[in-house]
Motif scaffolding. Structure first.
Motif, PDB file in Angstrom:
ATOM      1  N   ARG A 269      -3.465  29.255  27.971  1.00 54.17           N
ATOM      2  CA  ARG A 269      -3.219  28.002  27.254  1.00 54.17           C
ATOM      3  C   ARG A 269      -3.609  26.766  28.061  1.00 54.17           C
ATOM      4  O   ARG A 269      -4.285  25.872  27.531  1.00 54.17           O
ATOM      5  N   PRO A 270      -3.225  26.636  29.351  1.00 53.42           N
ATOM      6  CA  PRO A 270      -3.698  25.454  30.102  1.00 53.42           C
ATOM      7  C   PRO A 270      -5.215  25.368  30.183  1.00 53.42           C
ATOM      8  O   PRO A 270      -5.783  24.268  30.094  1.00 53.42           O
ATOM      9  N   ILE A 271      -5.862  26.510  30.313  1.00 55.77           N
ATOM     10  CA  ILE A 271      -7.333  26.500  30.360  1.00 55.77           C
ATOM     11  C   ILE A 271      -7.895  26.044  29.018  1.00 55.77           C
ATOM     12  O   ILE A 271      -8.840  25.257  28.943  1.00 55.77           O
ATOM     13  N   GLY A 272      -7.293  26.543  27.923  1.00 51.86           N
ATOM     14  CA  GLY A 272      -7.768  26.149  26.597  1.00 51.86           C
ATOM     15  C   GLY A 272      -7.547  24.679  26.302  1.00 51.86           C
ATOM     16  O   GLY A 272      -8.377  24.032  25.656  1.00 51.86           O
ATOM     17  N   ILE A 273      -6.431  24.124  26.765  1.00 52.08           N
ATOM     18  CA  ILE A 273      -6.172  22.696  26.544  1.00 52.08           C
ATOM     19  C   ILE A 273      -7.216  21.844  27.247  1.00 52.08           C
ATOM     20  O   ILE A 273      -7.716  20.852  26.695  1.00 52.08           O
ATOM     21  N   VAL A 274      -7.560  22.225  28.460  1.00 48.53           N
ATOM     22  CA  VAL A 274      -8.570  21.462  29.213  1.00 48.53           C
ATOM     23  C   VAL A 274      -9.936  21.596  28.566  1.00 48.53           C
ATOM     24  O   VAL A 274     -10.689  20.617  28.448  1.00 48.53           O
ATOM     25  N   ALA A 275     -10.280  22.797  28.101  1.00 50.17           N
ATOM     26  CA  ALA A 275     -11.621  23.033  27.579  1.00 50.17           C
ATOM     27  C   ALA A 275     -11.779  22.598  26.132  1.00 50.17           C
ATOM     28  O   ALA A 275     -12.818  22.047  25.751  1.00 50.17           O
ATOM     29  N   LEU A 276     -10.743  22.838  25.290  1.00 50.69           N
ATOM     30  CA  LEU A 276     -10.883  22.600  23.852  1.00 50.69           C
ATOM     31  C   LEU A 276      -9.992  21.491  23.324  1.00 50.69           C
ATOM     32  O   LEU A 276     -10.248  20.962  22.240  1.00 50.69           O
ATOM     33  N   GLY A 277      -8.934  21.145  24.030  1.00 50.00           N
ATOM     34  CA  GLY A 277      -7.999  20.153  23.533  1.00 50.00           C
ATOM     35  C   GLY A 277      -6.732  20.820  23.029  1.00 50.00           C
ATOM     36  O   GLY A 277      -6.748  21.984  22.617  1.00 50.00           O
ATOM     37  N   PRO A 278      -5.632  20.094  22.991  1.00 56.79           N
ATOM     38  CA  PRO A 278      -4.346  20.704  22.620  1.00 56.79           C
ATOM     39  C   PRO A 278      -4.233  21.087  21.157  1.00 56.79           C
ATOM     40  O   PRO A 278      -3.346  21.868  20.791  1.00 56.79           O
ATOM     41  N   THR A 279      -5.067  20.550  20.277  1.00 56.26           N
ATOM     42  CA  THR A 279      -4.954  20.841  18.846  1.00 56.26           C
ATOM     43  C   THR A 279      -6.026  21.804  18.354  1.00 56.26           C
ATOM     44  O   THR A 279      -6.158  21.995  17.146  1.00 56.26           O
ATOM     45  N   ALA A 280      -6.784  22.392  19.242  1.00 55.31           N
ATOM     46  CA  ALA A 280      -7.803  23.357  18.826  1.00 55.31           C
ATOM     47  C   ALA A 280      -7.128  24.594  18.230  1.00 55.31           C
ATOM     48  O   ALA A 280      -6.044  24.994  18.670  1.00 55.31           O
ATOM     49  N   PRO A 281      -7.721  25.213  17.209  1.00 54.22           N
ATOM     50  CA  PRO A 281      -7.081  26.382  16.568  1.00 54.22           C
ATOM     51  C   PRO A 281      -6.784  27.508  17.542  1.00 54.22           C
ATOM     52  O   PRO A 281      -5.712  28.127  17.478  1.00 54.22           O
ATOM     53  N   ASN A 282      -7.704  27.788  18.435  1.00 53.13           N
ATOM     54  CA  ASN A 282      -7.468  28.871  19.386  1.00 53.13           C
ATOM     55  C   ASN A 282      -6.305  28.539  20.327  1.00 53.13           C
ATOM     56  O   ASN A 282      -5.524  29.422  20.698  1.00 53.13           O
ATOM     57  N   VAL A 283      -6.196  27.269  20.707  1.00 55.98           N
ATOM     58  CA  VAL A 283      -5.101  26.863  21.583  1.00 55.98           C
ATOM     59  C   VAL A 283      -3.766  26.976  20.854  1.00 55.98           C
ATOM     60  O   VAL A 283      -2.753  27.415  21.428  1.00 55.98           O
ATOM     61  N   LEU A 284      -3.734  26.615  19.576  1.00 53.41           N
ATOM     62  CA  LEU A 284      -2.507  26.756  18.800  1.00 53.41           C
ATOM     63  C   LEU A 284      -2.120  28.219  18.611  1.00 53.41           C
ATOM     64  O   LEU A 284      -0.930  28.565  18.588  1.00 53.41           O
ATOM     65  N   THR A 285      -3.119  29.088  18.487  1.00 55.24           N
ATOM     66  CA  THR A 285      -2.834  30.521  18.394  1.00 55.24           C
ATOM     67  C   THR A 285      -2.206  31.041  19.678  1.00 55.24           C
ATOM     68  O   THR A 285      -1.237  31.819  19.654  1.00 55.24           O
ATOM     69  N   ILE A 286      -2.745  30.609  20.808  1.00 60.07           N
ATOM     70  CA  ILE A 286      -2.167  31.018  22.096  1.00 60.07           C
ATOM     71  C   ILE A 286      -0.758  30.459  22.243  1.00 60.07           C
ATOM     72  O   ILE A 286       0.135  31.124  22.795  1.00 60.07           O
ATOM     73  N   LYS A 287      -0.530  29.240  21.730  1.00 57.91           N
ATOM     74  CA  LYS A 287       0.811  28.642  21.788  1.00 57.91           C
ATOM     75  C   LYS A 287       1.806  29.471  20.979  1.00 57.91           C
ATOM     76  O   LYS A 287       2.960  29.684  21.403  1.00 57.91           O
ATOM     77  N   ALA A 288       1.367  29.952  19.810  1.00 57.59           N
ATOM     78  CA  ALA A 288       2.244  30.803  19.006  1.00 57.59           C
ATOM     79  C   ALA A 288       2.568  32.108  19.742  1.00 57.59           C
ATOM     80  O   ALA A 288       3.711  32.590  19.699  1.00 57.59           O
ATOM     81  N   TRP A 289       1.581  32.669  20.417  1.00 56.30           N
ATOM     82  CA  TRP A 289       1.799  33.877  21.210  1.00 56.30           C
ATOM     83  C   TRP A 289       2.818  33.604  22.326  1.00 56.30           C
ATOM     84  O   TRP A 289       3.741  34.382  22.555  1.00 56.30           O
ATOM     85  N   GLN A 290       2.664  32.461  22.990  1.00 60.53           N
ATOM     86  CA  GLN A 290       3.576  32.091  24.076  1.00 60.53           C
ATOM     87  C   GLN A 290       5.002  31.905  23.548  1.00 60.53           C
ATOM     88  O   GLN A 290       5.981  32.302  24.204  1.00 60.53           O
TER      89      GLN A 290
END
Length: 433
Positions: A269-290
């Motif tokens: 998730r921290p890597i995805g936030i830096v690369a894609l932004g906090p609202t990117a769909p993939n980042v939100l999916t990882i957030k749900a997993w977390q």
């Protein structure tokens, strides 16, 4: 007058021996050829245009192969082969996964659908075991050369769909998901095709087949299959250069990711936030997993029960954007027992396949086997459900194809001709089915 020794003397002729013709053996050979044609050619081609092609054609082809072996008995000794398979560590660990899945029916909230899915999964596994026991001890080259032909034909069909898909899909009842499934079949079957061609010394044909499949995947862009092909190519190159290192690396990565899956969202998730932004769909999916991991840590031990991950989204049991990857669903449904057993089974299967392939045909089969494991694991980690039947059937076909390729590596080499003195030629083993 005594008869002359000319043409009017009747010459006694020795009776010519004719090979006995056994209709049963001929029928078995025909059934086996039709079965392998369906498995190697019809299935990959039909998978490009029909969503259920794999689920329908694979059992039919396997049934023909089983019937052929029951007629002529050219498979390996059943008792020895079955005992060796049933007592292997990979099979015992996989059996523990199935047993724990059956036990999890006690606490799953979807008893009916989970039972039906588990029965379908068990039937597919039994079909795989029957096909494995029925495969000929020695595969004919004529049957195995059907494999690259089928992959090439399927690649051409996929390219045509990629170029003219908008027009063709309007006139056909199938949707885009059939194309995605067909690309998955291509991404997996290309590696046994390459392995077989390289084992026959046809490196240029193997390279051409791989390039054609890569072109088909590129024209019909889907990140899952393209990434799987790329990861498989890396595993193939590594195992070709360093066979032992390649086998150990693939086994360690696959097993390690299964074991450490609950910790992955906290790293990704921290890597995805830096690369894609906090609202990117993939980042939100990882957030749900977390969130699932942190809110119900006790459930990481037992899991929520079989079939809970796929159906829990529809009843708000877990977030709708929860991952559909194997890494998430395995832990969510079966907990630490199922995950560790599956990781051990996968690690043992990869190591055993690497040793067997290296011993059978060093430098030819092992790289393709590791590429298949890497590609299949990548597809499962990106977004294919844990027990989707078409996916499990595709894995079954891939396993059987690679075992068939391995059993085709039995020929001896002919000695080179010499002008100095004749050399005894050892009989070449018959290329039986």
């Amino acid at each position: 007058m005594a008869p002359s020794n000319g043409c009017n003397r009747t010459m006694a002729r020795a009776p010519t021996s004719r090979p006995s013709i056994d209709p049963a053996l001929d029928a078995a050979a025909l059934l086996r050829r039709v079965g392998f044609f369906g498995l190697f050619v019809l299935l990959p081609v039909a998978a490009q245009v029909a969503r259920r092609a794999t689920v329908i054609l694979a059992p039919i082809a396997i049934a023909l192969i089983v019937i052929a072996s029951a007629i002529d008995g050219k498979q390996r000794p059943l008792r020895v082969t079955a005992t060796r398979m049933l007592t292997s560590t990979a099979f015992l660990a996989g059996g523990l996964v199935i047993l724990w899945s059956a036990l999890s029916l006690v606490w799953t909230p979807f008893l009916g659908p989970a039972t039906e899915r588990l029965l379908n999964l068990t039937a597919t596994i039994l079909m795989t075991l029957a096909a494995y026991l029925a495969l000929p001890d020695r595969m004919r080259s004529a049957n195995l050369y059907l494999l690259p032909l089928g992959v090439i034909a399927a690649s051409i069909v996929s390219i045509v769909f990629g170029l003219f898909g908008d027009t063709l899909l309007r006139t056909m009842p199938e949707d885009q998901s059939s194309v995605d499934r067909g690309l998955t079949v291509l991404a997996l079957l290309v590696w046994p095709s390459v392995a077989w061609l390289r084992s026959r010394g046809r490196d240029l044909e193997a390279l051409g087949t791989a390039i054609l499949v890569a072109l088909a995947l590129s024209i019909s862009p889907n990140i899952t299959q393209i990434l799987a092909l790329a990861v498989g190519a890396v595993a193939f190159a590594l195992t070709t250069y360093r066979p032992l290192v390649g086998v150990r690396a693939v086994a360690l990565v696959c097993g390690g990711l299964l074991v450490s899956a609950p910790f992955l969202p906290f790293i990704a998730r921290p890597i995805g936030i830096v690369a894609l932004g906090p609202t990117a769909p993939n980042v939100l999916t990882i957030k749900a997993w977390q969130k699932v991991v942190t809110t119900e840590p006790v459930r990481l031990v037992t899991g929520h029960g079989f079939e809970t991950a796929s159906r829990g989204r529809f009843v708000n049991l877990l977030p709708g954007n929860a991952p559909t990857t194997m890494l998430f669903e395995l832990w969510y449904e079966l907990g630490i027992v199922g995950a560790f057993a599956a990781a051990f089974a996968l690690h043992a299967a990869i190591r055993h396949s690497g040793r067997s392939a290296t011993a059978t045909a060093p430098g030819a089969i092992a790289p393709g086997a590791m590429a298949v494991f890497a590609s299949a694991f990548t597809i499962a980690c990106i977004g294919v459900g844990l027990t989707v039947i078409w996916w499990v059937t595709t894995l079954t076909v891939t396993v059987l194809v690679f075992i068939a390729v391995e059993r085709g590596q039995f020929r001896t080499r002919r000695p080179k001709a010499s002008l100095l003195r004749p050399r005894a030629v050892s009989p070449r083993p018959a290329n039986d089915d």
